[in-house]
Design an enzyme around this catalytic site. Structure first.
Site, PDB file in Angstrom:
ATOM      1  N   PRO A 191     -16.723  -0.490  -1.172  1.00  0.00           N
ATOM      2  CA  PRO A 191     -16.929  -1.361  -2.067  1.00  0.00           C
ATOM      3  C   PRO A 191     -16.086  -2.797  -1.606  1.00  0.00           C
ATOM      4  O   PRO A 191     -16.546  -3.962  -2.024  1.00  0.00           O
ATOM      5  CB  PRO A 191     -16.959  -0.950  -3.361  1.00  0.00           C
ATOM      6  CG  PRO A 191     -17.021   0.243  -3.489  1.00  0.00           C
ATOM      7  CD  PRO A 191     -16.424   0.722  -1.942  1.00  0.00           C
ATOM      8  N   ILE A 192     -14.957  -2.417  -0.958  1.00  0.00           N
ATOM      9  CA  ILE A 192     -14.196  -3.655  -0.646  1.00  0.00           C
ATOM     10  C   ILE A 192     -14.070  -3.906   0.943  1.00  0.00           C
ATOM     11  O   ILE A 192     -13.611  -4.934   1.191  1.00  0.00           O
ATOM     12  CB  ILE A 192     -12.572  -3.292  -1.118  1.00  0.00           C
ATOM     13  CG1 ILE A 192     -12.089  -2.211  -0.252  1.00  0.00           C
ATOM     14  CG2 ILE A 192     -12.347  -2.878  -2.712  1.00  0.00           C
ATOM     15  CD1 ILE A 192     -10.485  -2.210  -0.283  1.00  0.00           C
ATOM     16  N   GLY A 247     -12.181  14.033   5.073  1.00  0.00           N
ATOM     17  CA  GLY A 247     -11.097  13.711   6.059  1.00  0.00           C
ATOM     18  C   GLY A 247     -10.064  14.695   6.517  1.00  0.00           C
ATOM     19  O   GLY A 247      -9.699  14.998   7.701  1.00  0.00           O
ATOM     20  N   HIS A 253     -19.375   4.829   7.824  1.00  0.00           N
ATOM     21  CA  HIS A 253     -20.641   4.902   6.811  1.00  0.00           C
ATOM     22  C   HIS A 253     -21.468   3.560   7.061  1.00  0.00           C
ATOM     23  O   HIS A 253     -20.642   2.672   7.270  1.00  0.00           O
ATOM     24  CB  HIS A 253     -20.158   5.213   5.282  1.00  0.00           C
ATOM     25  CG  HIS A 253     -20.975   5.274   4.333  1.00  0.00           C
ATOM     26  ND1 HIS A 253     -22.321   5.909   4.674  1.00  0.00           N
ATOM     27  CD2 HIS A 253     -21.187   4.604   3.265  1.00  0.00           C
ATOM     28  CE1 HIS A 253     -23.279   5.790   3.498  1.00  0.00           C
ATOM     29  NE2 HIS A 253     -22.270   4.748   2.511  1.00  0.00           N
ATOM     30  N   SER A 289       0.907  -1.182  -0.061  1.00  0.00           N
ATOM     31  CA  SER A 289      -0.008   0.071  -0.003  1.00  0.00           C
ATOM     32  C   SER A 289       0.626   1.315   0.001  1.00  0.00           C
ATOM     33  O   SER A 289       1.771   1.352   0.756  1.00  0.00           O
ATOM     34  CB  SER A 289      -0.714  -0.024   1.109  1.00  0.00           C
ATOM     35  OG  SER A 289      -1.224   1.395   1.559  1.00  0.00           O
TER      36      SER A 289
HETATM   37  P1  NAD Z   1     -10.012   6.405   0.799  1.00  0.00           P
HETATM   38  O1  NAD Z   1     -10.631   6.159  -0.576  1.00  0.00           O
HETATM   39  O2  NAD Z   1      -9.545   7.945   0.727  1.00  0.00           O
HETATM   40  O3  NAD Z   1      -8.988   5.693   1.440  1.00  0.00           O
HETATM   41  C1  NAD Z   1      -9.148   4.212   1.672  1.00  0.00           C
HETATM   42  C2  NAD Z   1      -7.960   3.860   2.170  1.00  0.00           C
HETATM   43  O4  NAD Z   1      -8.138   2.265   2.200  1.00  0.00           O
HETATM   44  C3  NAD Z   1      -6.635   3.921   1.461  1.00  0.00           C
HETATM   45  O5  NAD Z   1      -5.553   4.277   2.590  1.00  0.00           O
HETATM   46  C4  NAD Z   1      -6.259   2.690   0.909  1.00  0.00           C
HETATM   47  O6  NAD Z   1      -4.708   2.282   0.710  1.00  0.00           O
HETATM   48  C5  NAD Z   1      -6.790   1.785   1.647  1.00  0.00           C
HETATM   49  N1  NAD Z   1      -7.008   0.419   1.369  1.00  0.00           N
HETATM   50  C6  NAD Z   1      -7.417  -0.120   0.240  1.00  0.00           C
HETATM   51  N2  NAD Z   1      -7.577  -1.370   0.119  1.00  0.00           N
HETATM   52  C7  NAD Z   1      -7.118  -1.822   1.322  1.00  0.00           C
HETATM   53  C8  NAD Z   1      -7.093  -3.072   1.804  1.00  0.00           C
HETATM   54  N3  NAD Z   1      -7.435  -4.304   1.057  1.00  0.00           N
HETATM   55  N4  NAD Z   1      -6.503  -3.351   3.310  1.00  0.00           N
HETATM   56  C9  NAD Z   1      -6.351  -2.205   3.805  1.00  0.00           C
HETATM   57  N5  NAD Z   1      -6.408  -0.983   3.315  1.00  0.00           N
HETATM   58  C10 NAD Z   1      -6.672  -0.680   2.265  1.00  0.00           C
HETATM   59  O7  NAD Z   1     -11.559   6.486   1.482  1.00  0.00           O
HETATM   60  P2  NAD Z   1     -12.330   7.250   2.440  1.00  0.00           P
HETATM   61  O8  NAD Z   1     -12.947   8.234   1.565  1.00  0.00           O
HETATM   62  O9  NAD Z   1     -11.653   7.768   3.520  1.00  0.00           O
HETATM   63  O10 NAD Z   1     -13.669   6.415   2.803  1.00  0.00           O
HETATM   64  C11 NAD Z   1     -13.310   5.408   4.091  1.00  0.00           C
HETATM   65  C12 NAD Z   1     -14.850   5.398   4.715  1.00  0.00           C
HETATM   66  O11 NAD Z   1     -15.187   6.581   5.179  1.00  0.00           O
HETATM   67  C13 NAD Z   1     -15.861   5.028   4.039  1.00  0.00           C
HETATM   68  O12 NAD Z   1     -16.646   4.088   4.631  1.00  0.00           O
HETATM   69  C14 NAD Z   1     -16.637   6.108   3.525  1.00  0.00           C
HETATM   70  O13 NAD Z   1     -17.949   6.040   3.231  1.00  0.00           O
HETATM   71  C15 NAD Z   1     -16.367   6.876   4.846  1.00  0.00           C
HETATM   72  N6  NAD Z   1     -16.698   8.471   4.784  1.00  0.00           N
HETATM   73  C16 NAD Z   1     -15.721   9.091   4.041  1.00  0.00           C
HETATM   74  C17 NAD Z   1     -15.772  10.635   4.120  1.00  0.00           C
HETATM   75  C18 NAD Z   1     -14.844  11.335   3.199  1.00  0.00           C
HETATM   76  O14 NAD Z   1     -14.562  12.447   3.586  1.00  0.00           O
HETATM   77  N7  NAD Z   1     -14.159  10.743   2.011  1.00  0.00           N
HETATM   78  C19 NAD Z   1     -16.773  11.097   4.828  1.00  0.00           C
HETATM   79  C20 NAD Z   1     -17.466  10.400   5.444  1.00  0.00           C
HETATM   80  C21 NAD Z   1     -17.534   8.845   5.478  1.00  0.00           C
HETATM   81 MG    MG Z   2     -21.818   8.776   0.573  1.00  0.00          MG
END
Ligand code: NAD
Ligand code: MG
Ligand code: MG
Ligand code: MG
Ligand code: MG
Length: 332
Positions: free
Chosen positions: A84-85, A134, A108, A51
């Site tokens: 989705p993962i 974030g 979420h 990663s």
């Molecule tokens: P993101 O896409 O910014 O980050 C995902 C992270 O997961 C990355 O660091 C990636 O390297 C890591 N990753 C990918 N595959 C992986 C694996 N197999 N094992 C371990 N790590 C892995 O995601 P995000 O936008 O921060 O969203 C995360 C959660 O927060 C989601 O449930 C989303 O709905 C929720 N959320 C996001 C926001 C936002 O500001 N983006 C706001 C509220 C809620």
């Molecule tokens: Mg949303």
């Protein structure tokens, strides 16, 4: 009336006495992990081998482990990998290492609401979802402020799950701004509806239809772009500051009259009926199941829709105009 919670309602020592694993180090993951650490919480970040986020987390002074190892060590697991993962990460790296009394946290509600993840009855299942991106969550925390959060408990195995969720929210600054109690169902369904009907889907389609109407009638695309897309920000800023009232106070009386007589012809009974249909498909799981199927098929339609919009006259006109306004999108 919504139930609101602030710093005095939350006990930070609860989360300080647990071991937290934050899985993922993206937009939310980095903000949670760093602020938990700065709040005196024992935290490790779970990231797969290879990663790109690993080096970043380590550079910022956090300990990184493989997701399975992080889950093994911890008794609070926050799942912040892409939605989705999450089910795959849960099956492979979380479920085999969950112990009775552990707490599973989400940012979420999608995977719990639609049963893509089914945790055992012996663990707490909680949500702490900041209502902001974030990077803002982290910056506000560092400035002594916070982004409001919503918190929920789906499963209360310990009988103390909500106090734990509030404690977690306090550690990332959420209770400084206020935490609203919700359910996984309410959060997941309203979030999906809002982004589809209004925030992303509704707005994007409104902009495209307005732009196309003007261009097809022979007006210059540049004029249509400013009128239907660029100016939208100025209008939304006024709504953010003072609701529809401030927007209507600021625009001309002519604009305000046009708002009253023409707006309801655009968002008419047919549009409202379609909104109800979209909400129905969110509530009965049709949307979530279709989205997972699309994701697992390698995103064929998603990529097709994306490409069509990227190649459109709206997109190329905007790209040209924005490049002439150096102050727009400075960090591109
Ligand atoms: P993101 O896409 O910014 O980050 C995902 C992270 O997961 C990355 O660091 C990636 O390297 C890591 N990753 C990918 N595959 C992986 C694996 N197999 N094992 C371990 N790590 C892995 O995601 P995000 O936008 O921060 O969203 C995360 C959660 O927060 C989601 O449930 C989303 O709905 C929720 N959320 C996001 C926001 C936002 O500001 N983006 C706001 C509220 C809620
Ligand atoms: Mg949303
Ligand atoms: Mg949302
Ligand atoms: Mg105008
Ligand atoms: Mg006015």
């Amino acid at each position: 009336m919504a139930e609101l919670f602030y710093d005095d309602d939350a006990d930070l020592s609860i989360i300080q006495n647990r071991k937290v694993a934050v899985l993922g180090y993206g937009s939310q993951g980095h903000a949670h992990a760093l602020s938990l650490r700065d709040s005196g919480v024992d935290v490790r970040v779970g990231l797969h081998e290879g990663s790109k986020s690993r080096a970043k987390a380590e550079e910022q002074g956090l300990r990184v482990a493989a997701p399975a190892e992080a889950v093994q060590e911890a008794d609070v697991i926050m799942v912040l990998v892409p939605d989705p993962i999450q089910a795959k990460v849960y099956e492979e790296s979380i479920a085999p290492h969950l112990k009775d009394g552990d707490a599973l946290f989400f940012g979420h509600g999608l995977n719990i609401r639609y049963d893509f993840i089914k945790p055992p009855a012996s663990v707490d299942v909680c949500m702490v979802a900041p209502k902001g991106p974030g990077h803002l969550v982290r910056r506000q925390y560092e400035e002594g402020r916070g982004v409001p959060c919503i918190a929920a408990v789906e499963q209360d195995a310990s009988g103390k799950a909500f106090a734990l969720a509030l404690s977690y929210a306090k550690a990332i600054g959420g209770t400084r701004a206020g935490v609203i109690k919700t359910t996984f169902t309410e959060e997941a369904e309203t979030d999906l509806f809002g982004e589809q009907a209004v925030l992303c889907g509704g707005t994007a389609s409104l902009v495209k239809a307005g732009f196309d109407t003007l261009v097809e009638a022979g007006y210059q695309p540049e004029i249509a772009y400013f009128e239907c897309l660029h100016e939208l920000k100025l209008i939304v800023d006024l709504m953010y500051e003072g609701g529809l009232e401030k927007m209507r106070w600021s625009v001309s009386e002519t604009a305000e009259w046009g708002d009253y007589v023409s707006g309801p012809r655009i968002i008419n009974d047919q549009t409202r009926a379609e909104m109800k249909k979209i909400l129905g498909e969110i509530q009965d799981g049709t949307f979530a199941n279709n989205w997972m199927a699309e994701y697992n098929a390698g995103l064929p339609k998603y990529n097709e829709y994306k490409k069509a919009d990227e190649d459109s006259l709206l997109a190329t006109t905007g790209e040209k105009l924005r490049s002439l306004m150096s102050w727009v999108d400075e960090d591109k």
